[in-house]
Design an enzyme around this catalytic site. Structure first.
Site, short mmCIF file in Angstrom:
data_model
loop_
_atom_site.label_atom_id
_atom_site.label_comp_id
_atom_site.label_asym_id
_atom_site.label_seq_id
_atom_site.Cartn_x
_atom_site.Cartn_y
_atom_site.Cartn_z
N ASP A 5 0.77 -1.33 0.08
CA ASP A 5 0.22 -0.10 0.14
C ASP A 5 0.90 1.29 -0.15
OD1 ASP A 5 -2.31 1.46 0.42
OD2 ASP A 5 -1.92 1.79 2.37
N SER A 6 0.35 2.65 -0.22
CA SER A 6 1.16 3.61 -0.17
C SER A 6 1.51 3.82 1.42
CB SER A 6 0.14 4.79 -0.61
OG SER A 6 -0.79 4.86 0.33
N CYS A 68 -4.20 -1.62 -1.79
CA CYS A 68 -4.33 -0.09 -2.19
C CYS A 68 -5.62 -0.05 -3.17
CB CYS A 68 -3.37 0.59 -2.54
SG CYS A 68 -3.24 2.09 -2.87
N GLU A 147 -3.09 9.08 8.51
CA GLU A 147 -1.94 9.10 8.59
C GLU A 147 -1.24 10.01 9.55
OE1 GLU A 147 0.59 6.90 7.15
OE2 GLU A 147 -0.58 5.71 5.85
N CYS A 179 -11.11 2.78 0.12
CA CYS A 179 -9.69 3.03 0.12
C CYS A 179 -9.02 2.13 1.41
CB CYS A 179 -9.46 4.63 0.51
SG CYS A 179 -7.78 5.16 1.06
N HIS A 181 -7.34 2.77 3.83
CA HIS A 181 -7.03 3.54 4.91
C HIS A 181 -8.65 3.81 5.73
CE1 HIS A 181 -3.36 4.60 3.32
NE2 HIS A 181 -2.77 5.22 4.67
N1 DGL Z 1 -4.89 3.12 0.88
C1 DGL Z 1 -4.70 3.67 -0.49
C2 DGL Z 1 -6.03 3.27 -1.34
O1 DGL Z 1 -6.62 2.25 -0.78
C3 DGL Z 1 -4.46 5.17 -0.18
C4 DGL Z 1 -4.38 6.04 -1.20
C5 DGL Z 1 -3.36 7.32 -1.07
O2 DGL Z 1 -2.20 7.05 -0.74
O3 DGL Z 1 -4.00 8.27 -1.35
O4 DGL Z 1 -6.52 3.86 -2.06
#
Ligand code: DGL
Length: 267
Positions: A5-6, A68, A147, A179, A181
Site C-alpha cells: 500500500d502507499s 491499495c 496518517e 480506500c 485507509h
Molecule cells: N490506501 C490507499 C488506497 O486504498 C491510499 C491512497 C493514498 O495513498 O492516497 O487508495
C-alpha cells in the site's frame, strides 16, 4: 505473500490475512516516501505499483495482494500480465459485496481522487448489476488525516460529514469504503451514516480470495506451522512501527527501510 500500500491502510487487509491464514508468511511494504497516491496521475501510480510488484516478486513471494484501491485502479491489468505470480486487488471483492448488499440499488463510493477517476468500481458494479446507481465522492482530505499523529479528531469527523452529505442526499443504502485507509476510522463513518447503511470494505473479502486462490492452486503452507510476517517502508521505520502497531493490533517486530532506488532497480 507480498502485500503493499502507499502507507498503513493496507494493514487492514494484512490483519485479515494474518487471522485467516496464520500458517502463511507475509512481507508488507508501505510506500510512505510517496504517500499519498490518491491525488497523483494514475500513470504515475502505475509506475510505482510496477516497481513494487517486481521488487516483491524478487523476495520470492507466491502471491501479491495490492492492498491499495488507488494502485489497484491504476495498475491491475498490467501487474497481472507482467508478473509471474498471481495478483489479487481490492476492488473486485468490494464491488461484488456492495451489489449483493444493496436493497434499493443505490450504492455510494468514498475513495481517493485516483480511484474515482479510474472508473473501475463503476465497471465492476455494473458487471454484476447494470441497474445499480453508483454515486462517487472523492475524499482528498482523509488519507493525510488518517496518517497523522491523531486520526480521531473533530477535523476528521467534519471531513467525513462533508463527504458523506451527497451520498445521504442520494439515499444510498450501501457505502463502499473504497480506500484501505478508511476502515481505520470505521466508527466515524458508521456514526455519520447510521446503522441502516451497510458499509462495505475489502479486508475480509480479499483475505477469503487469497485463501481460495492458495487452496485451488495447491500452494498453501502446512497448516500446523506458524507463519512469520515482516515490514518494509520507503519512509521512516520508527514512525511506521508506531502507527502500524496501533492499526494492525498485532505485534510489529523489526521494520526495515527500503530505498526508492532499490525499488526502481527491480522494475
Ligand atoms: N490506501 C490507499 C488506497 O486504498 C491510499 C491512497 C493514498 O495513498 O492516497 O487508495
Amino acid at each position: 505473500m507480498g502485500v503493499f500500500d502507499s502507507g498503513v491502510g493496507g494493514l487492514t487487509v494484512l490483519h485479515e490475512c494474518l487471522v485467516t491464514l496464520p500458517h502463511e508468511d507475509f512481507v508488507y511494504l508501505g510506500d510512505h516516501a510517496r504517500l499519498p497516491y490518491g491525488p497523483r496521475p494514475l500513470e504515475e501510480v502505475r509506475g510505482f505499483a510496477r516497481e513494487i510488484g517486481s521488487f516483491l516478486e524478487e523476495q520470492d513471494v507466491k502471491l501479491i495482494v495490492v492492498a491499495c484501491n488507488t494502485a489497484t485502479s491504476a495498475a491491475m491489468p498490467q501487474l497481472q500480465s507482467e508478473l509471474t505470480v498471481p495478483v489479487i486487488g481490492v476492488i473486485a471483492p468490494e464491488a461484488r459485496a456492495a451489489v449483493q448488499a444493496t436493497r434499493n440499488r443505490r450504492v455510494g463510493l468514498l475513495a481517493t481522487q485516483g480511484t474515482v477517476d479510474g472508473g473501475r468500481y463503476r465497471e465492476l458494479v455494473h458487471a454484476h448489476d447494470a441497474g445499480v446507481e453508483l454515486v462517487s465522492v472523492a475524499c482528498p482530505r482523509l488519507v493525510p488525516l488518517i496518517e497523522s499523529d491523531d486520526p480521531y479528531t473533530g477535523e476528521t469527523e467534519e471531513a467525513v460529514r462533508e463527504y458523506a452529505a451527497p451520498l445521504r442526499d442520494a439515499g444510498v443504502d450501501t457505502v463502499i469504503l473504497g480506500c484501505t485507509h478508511y476502515p481505520l476510522i470505521r466508527p466515524v463513518f458508521q456514526r455519520v451514516f447510521g446503522r441502516d447503511v451497510t458499509l462495505v470494505f475489502s479486508a475480509e473479502e480479499t483475505a477469503r480470495e487469497v485463501s481460495d486462490t492458495l487452496a485451488r492452486k495447491r500452494v498453501e503452507n502446512d497448516t500446523s506451522r506458524t507463519g512469520a510476517y515482516r515490514f518494509l517502508t520507503t519512509g521512516d521505520p520508527d514512525a511506521f512501527r508506531e502507527m502500524g502497531r496501533r492499526f494492525l493490533q498485532l505485534p510489529i517486530g523489526g521494520v526495515e527501510h527500503v530505498s526508492l532506488a532499490e525499488l526502481g532497480a527491480a522494475a
